[in-house]
Design a protein around this motif. Structure first.
Motif, PDB file in Angstrom:
ATOM      1  N   TYR A  92     -18.773   5.594  13.078  1.00  0.00           N
ATOM      2  CA  TYR A  92     -19.605   5.517  13.893  1.00  0.00           C
ATOM      3  C   TYR A  92     -18.786   4.917  15.314  1.00  0.00           C
ATOM      4  N   GLY A  93     -20.086   4.960  16.239  1.00  0.00           N
ATOM      5  CA  GLY A  93     -18.971   3.919  17.077  1.00  0.00           C
ATOM      6  C   GLY A  93     -17.585   3.768  18.020  1.00  0.00           C
ATOM      7  N   SER A  94     -16.685   4.856  16.989  1.00  0.00           N
ATOM      8  CA  SER A  94     -15.544   4.185  17.614  1.00  0.00           C
ATOM      9  C   SER A  94     -15.166   6.026  18.675  1.00  0.00           C
ATOM     10  N   GLU A  95     -14.008   5.905  18.618  1.00  0.00           N
ATOM     11  CA  GLU A  95     -13.520   7.291  19.757  1.00  0.00           C
ATOM     12  C   GLU A  95     -13.420   8.346  18.692  1.00  0.00           C
ATOM     13  N   TYR A  96     -14.108   8.100  16.848  1.00  0.00           N
ATOM     14  CA  TYR A  96     -13.454   9.657  16.341  1.00  0.00           C
ATOM     15  C   TYR A  96     -14.617   9.352  15.535  1.00  0.00           C
ATOM     16  N   LEU A  97     -15.251  10.008  15.353  1.00  0.00           N
ATOM     17  CA  LEU A  97     -16.375  10.725  14.204  1.00  0.00           C
ATOM     18  C   LEU A  97     -16.927  10.691  13.373  1.00  0.00           C
ATOM     19  N   LEU A 134     -13.697  19.173  12.906  1.00  0.00           N
ATOM     20  CA  LEU A 134     -13.600  17.631  13.216  1.00  0.00           C
ATOM     21  C   LEU A 134     -15.294  17.483  13.206  1.00  0.00           C
ATOM     22  N   THR A 135     -16.072  17.658  13.021  1.00  0.00           N
ATOM     23  CA  THR A 135     -17.654  17.772  12.762  1.00  0.00           C
ATOM     24  C   THR A 135     -17.750  17.572  11.872  1.00  0.00           C
ATOM     25  N   VAL A 136     -17.833  16.751  11.519  1.00  0.00           N
ATOM     26  CA  VAL A 136     -18.354  17.047   9.664  1.00  0.00           C
ATOM     27  C   VAL A 136     -19.727  15.918   9.501  1.00  0.00           C
ATOM     28  N   GLY A 137     -20.998  16.117   8.487  1.00  0.00           N
ATOM     29  CA  GLY A 137     -21.573  15.241   8.096  1.00  0.00           C
ATOM     30  C   GLY A 137     -23.223  15.800   9.037  1.00  0.00           C
ATOM     31  N   ARG A 138     -23.572  14.235  10.106  1.00  0.00           N
ATOM     32  CA  ARG A 138     -25.273  14.643   9.972  1.00  0.00           C
ATOM     33  C   ARG A 138     -25.143  15.607  11.086  1.00  0.00           C
ATOM     34  N   ALA A 139     -24.242  15.313  12.071  1.00  0.00           N
ATOM     35  CA  ALA A 139     -24.354  16.009  13.381  1.00  0.00           C
ATOM     36  C   ALA A 139     -24.751  17.897  13.242  1.00  0.00           C
ATOM     37  N   LEU A 140     -23.455  17.589  12.288  1.00  0.00           N
ATOM     38  CA  LEU A 140     -22.687  19.096  12.080  1.00  0.00           C
ATOM     39  C   LEU A 140     -24.367  19.650  10.999  1.00  0.00           C
ATOM     40  N   VAL A 141     -24.579  18.710  10.196  1.00  0.00           N
ATOM     41  CA  VAL A 141     -25.935  19.392   9.355  1.00  0.00           C
ATOM     42  C   VAL A 141     -27.248  19.961  10.030  1.00  0.00           C
ATOM     43  N   ALA A 142     -27.435  18.818  11.258  1.00  0.00           N
ATOM     44  CA  ALA A 142     -28.714  18.765  11.769  1.00  0.00           C
ATOM     45  C   ALA A 142     -28.730  20.148  12.563  1.00  0.00           C
ATOM     46  N   TYR A 165      -9.621  11.604  13.044  1.00  0.00           N
ATOM     47  CA  TYR A 165      -8.373   9.870  12.582  1.00  0.00           C
ATOM     48  C   TYR A 165      -6.934  10.117  12.151  1.00  0.00           C
ATOM     49  N   ALA A 166      -7.269  11.275  10.774  1.00  0.00           N
ATOM     50  CA  ALA A 166      -6.420  11.086  10.068  1.00  0.00           C
ATOM     51  C   ALA A 166      -5.466  11.629  10.809  1.00  0.00           C
ATOM     52  N   TRP A 167      -5.699  13.214  11.757  1.00  0.00           N
ATOM     53  CA  TRP A 167      -5.612  14.279  12.158  1.00  0.00           C
ATOM     54  C   TRP A 167      -4.899  14.312  13.126  1.00  0.00           C
ATOM     55  N   ASP A 168      -5.473  12.939  14.331  1.00  0.00           N
ATOM     56  CA  ASP A 168      -4.611  12.432  15.200  1.00  0.00           C
ATOM     57  C   ASP A 168      -3.297  11.805  14.639  1.00  0.00           C
ATOM     58  N   LEU A 169      -3.542  10.951  13.704  1.00  0.00           N
ATOM     59  CA  LEU A 169      -2.172  10.277  13.166  1.00  0.00           C
ATOM     60  C   LEU A 169      -0.965  11.155  12.304  1.00  0.00           C
ATOM     61  N   TRP A 170      -1.722  12.586  11.889  1.00  0.00           N
ATOM     62  CA  TRP A 170      -1.063  13.088  11.368  1.00  0.00           C
ATOM     63  C   TRP A 170      -0.057  13.841  12.966  1.00  0.00           C
ATOM     64  N   LYS A 171      -0.445  14.300  13.549  1.00  0.00           N
ATOM     65  CA  LYS A 171       0.004  14.846  14.867  1.00  0.00           C
ATOM     66  C   LYS A 171       0.722  14.463  15.546  1.00  0.00           C
TER      67      LYS A 171
END
Length: 247
Positions: free
Chosen positions: A137-142, A219-227, A147-153
């Motif tokens: 949280y607070g970074s460009e990655y949620l 790409l959206t996992v966690g509080r935002a998705l559950v909300a 983060y892993a997906w972008d580095l892998w690509k």
């Protein structure tokens, strides 16, 4: 009522994985060993147990380590038993832990063996990187997944590896790339696209086995998705709360 566990002197995986002063204990060989043992345990629950068991709350704090750092899956308070040929179930009460819940479970209450595979993929990335999925949280990655997906690509998987293991990783770079690819397959958005745990074990044990290319990452996992769904959350990152109901 007393629940008796086998004594596990090394406590749980999170005590090493996310503690700066303990990370060095988990060199690359130990991390591979833990991932493999974790996968074998999940394979037993999903395929070789007399009754198919979906854990529903797989996370680092629920992976206990014995004296030899062998992983054991623990805390079955939220687990569900599937009978016969049952492969999927639905619930109105969402239980689990932010960051490890699959999108179909968080959004629609649908859970299956593929829900556990999703959590396995998340935890696999955490073991590889030494980072929490929900610590972005607070970074460009949620989350760690993005983060892993972008580095892998970009072909920059080395940047994902926990720095405490980098010096010993020079001869393991191809293995690291393979493990990241497997973990990204496990967190595909559509459960149909995720492998079964038996396929995951086969990919981990056979470096000649072809691996599909991940296509549609969640790409959206966690509080935002559950909300987006009005549900009761029974577990947070560091604690699991179970509701006991008579069967």
């Amino acid at each position: 009522m007393i629940l008796v566990y086998e004594y596990m002197p090394n406590k749980s995986l999170d005590c090493f994985l996310f503690e700066p002063n303990q990370k060095h204990v988990l060199d690359w060989n130990k991390r591979i060993h833990i991932i493999s043992g974790f996968a074998q345990g999940l394979l037993y629950l999903h395929q070789y147990s007399r009754l198919r068991i979906v854990h529903r709350d797989l996370k680092a704090s629920n992976i206990l380590l014995d004296a030899d750092m062998n992983p054991k899956i623990s805390d079955f308070g939220l687990a569900r038993i599937f009978g016969g040929n049952e492969m999927q179930a639905n619930t109105k009460r969402i239980v689990g832990t932010y960051g490890y819940m699959s999108p179909e479970y968080a959004m629609e209450g649908l859970f299956s063996v593929k829900s556990d595979v999703f959590a396995f993929g998340v935890l696999m990335l955490e073991i590889i990187s030494g980072k929490k999925n929900t610590g972005f949280y607070g970074s460009e990655y949620l989350c760690l997944l993005r983060y892993a997906w972008d580095l892998w690509k970009k072909g920059c998987v080395d940047e994902l590896i926990d720095p405490t293991t980098l010096e010993l990783l020079k001869s393991w770079s191809s293995v690291a790339m393979r493990y990241v690819q497997i973990s990204l397959l496990c967190v595909e958005e559509n459960p149909v696209d995720r492998p079964l745990i038996c396929d995951v074990v086969a990919m981990l044990n056979n470096d000649k086995r072809a691996i599909q290319t991940p296509r549609n990452l969640t790409l959206t996992v966690g509080r935002a998705l559950v909300a987006q769904r009005e549900v009761e959350i029974c577990s947070i990152q560091d604690m699991t709360m179970s509701h006991v109901e008579a069967r």
